[in-house]
Design a protein around this motif. Structure first.
Motif, short mmCIF file in Angstrom:
data_model
loop_
_atom_site.label_atom_id
_atom_site.label_comp_id
_atom_site.label_asym_id
_atom_site.label_seq_id
_atom_site.Cartn_x
_atom_site.Cartn_y
_atom_site.Cartn_z
N PRO A 77 45.69 38.36 35.57
CA PRO A 77 46.66 37.70 36.25
C PRO A 77 46.30 36.89 37.25
O PRO A 77 45.84 37.78 38.24
N GLY A 78 46.57 35.86 37.44
CA GLY A 78 46.22 35.22 38.73
C GLY A 78 44.60 34.60 38.99
O GLY A 78 44.36 33.96 40.05
N VAL A 79 43.90 34.97 38.00
CA VAL A 79 42.36 34.61 38.09
C VAL A 79 41.96 33.78 36.93
O VAL A 79 42.13 33.78 35.97
N GLY A 80 41.57 32.46 37.61
CA GLY A 80 41.11 31.32 36.86
C GLY A 80 39.54 31.17 37.08
O GLY A 80 38.90 32.24 37.57
N SER A 125 46.00 44.46 39.37
CA SER A 125 45.74 45.59 39.81
C SER A 125 46.19 46.53 38.58
O SER A 125 45.26 47.58 38.50
N GLU A 126 47.36 46.28 38.17
CA GLU A 126 47.73 47.19 37.11
C GLU A 126 46.86 47.00 35.91
O GLU A 126 46.72 47.98 34.90
N ALA A 127 46.27 46.05 35.63
CA ALA A 127 45.52 45.56 34.40
C ALA A 127 44.06 45.96 34.65
O ALA A 127 43.56 46.54 33.75
N ASP A 156 43.03 48.44 31.71
CA ASP A 156 42.05 48.12 30.91
C ASP A 156 40.68 48.37 31.45
O ASP A 156 39.72 48.05 30.51
N HIS A 157 40.30 48.51 32.72
CA HIS A 157 38.97 48.56 33.15
C HIS A 157 38.68 49.93 33.92
O HIS A 157 37.74 49.79 34.78
N GLY A 158 39.66 50.88 33.94
CA GLY A 158 39.39 52.14 34.63
C GLY A 158 39.43 51.84 35.96
O GLY A 158 39.02 52.80 36.74
N GLY A 159 40.16 51.10 36.48
CA GLY A 159 40.19 50.77 37.74
C GLY A 159 39.11 49.90 38.54
O GLY A 159 38.99 49.72 39.74
N GLU A 160 38.24 49.75 37.66
CA GLU A 160 36.84 49.06 38.15
C GLU A 160 36.95 47.32 37.84
O GLU A 160 37.53 47.00 36.67
#
Length: 224
Positions: free
Chosen positions: A115-118, A93-95, A99-103
């Motif tokens: 993080p946590g996304v494979g 969520s922080e990333a 990095d993506h304007g919350g989208e």
């Protein structure tokens, strides 16, 4: 499996369920991403039970960060590996904010950097949220692909690559949902229910599991 049989395989699954949907509940693309991350080594039903109240309150990365790791844990403590998952959800969520304007990005490589996304999680989000013809190989798809002879492979990436090659274009969008649902409800891990399988004659699995009535002794006791 021969090409003609592969086409017939998906034709039958599509005929039975023309518009398959993910069984994970979400309210937007962000909550879908979170739900998929939480679903690792957990059932969709278990995730849905934990996230209904959560997603009613928290539906953006900003709200998730404000909730915090401890607050998130309180919602998802019934889900396996909830401590690690809570840490990853807050970090992703922080990333997203940084990095993506919350989208949520509509890009598999960008998703995999979160993080946590494979790869499997990224493929699910790309397919469900953005309509891409990706195939997310979970334990159900891995089992069905190997058991039926549809796309055998020693690991999930080999199966994914195999499916990419054999699934007809007309069925690519919904292919992984059909296979997941087939594995979850018919081609089950411990005891496939071959007697009610719509593709039984196309499947390489042997021996076929007989109907329950045929698996009983004359005295009515079920055989082991």
């Amino acid at each position: 499996m021969k090409k003609a049989d592969v086409i017939e395989f998906f034709h039958r699954l599509a005929e039975a369920n023309p518009e398959p949907k993910t069984e994970l509940e979400s309210v937007n693309t962000y909550t879908l991403l979170v739900a998929v991350v939480l679903s690792a080594q957990a059932t969709d039903a278990g995730v849905n039970k934990a996230t209904r109240a959560l997603f009613a309150e928290v539906d953006t990365p900003q709200k998730m960060v404000a909730l915090g790791e401890d607050g998130l844990k309180a919602h998802i403590k019934t889900i396996g590996l909830f401590n690690m998952k809570a840490k990853n959800v807050i970090a992703l969520s922080e990333a997203l904010i940084a990095d993506h304007g919350g989208e949520v990005p509509a890009d598999r490589a960008a998703l995999e950097r979160l993080p946590g996304v494979g790869r499997k999680t990224a493929n699910v989000v790309m397919n469900v949220a953005f309509g891409e013809e990706t195939i997310a190989v979970d334990t159900h798809i891995f089992r069905v692909s190997n058991r039926t002879g549809l796309a055998p492979g020693k690991d999930v990436r080999a199966v994914e690559d195999g499916l990419e090659k054999v699934v007809p274009k007309a069925y690519r969008l919904h292919a992984h949902h059909w296979l997941i649902l087939h594995g979850r409800y018919v081609c089950k891990a411990r005891r496939p229910e071959c007697w009610r399988c719509p593709v039984i004659d196309l499947c390489a699995y042997r021996p076929k599991t007989p109907p329950p009535a045929e698996n009983r002794t004359a005295g009515g006791a079920t055989r082991a």
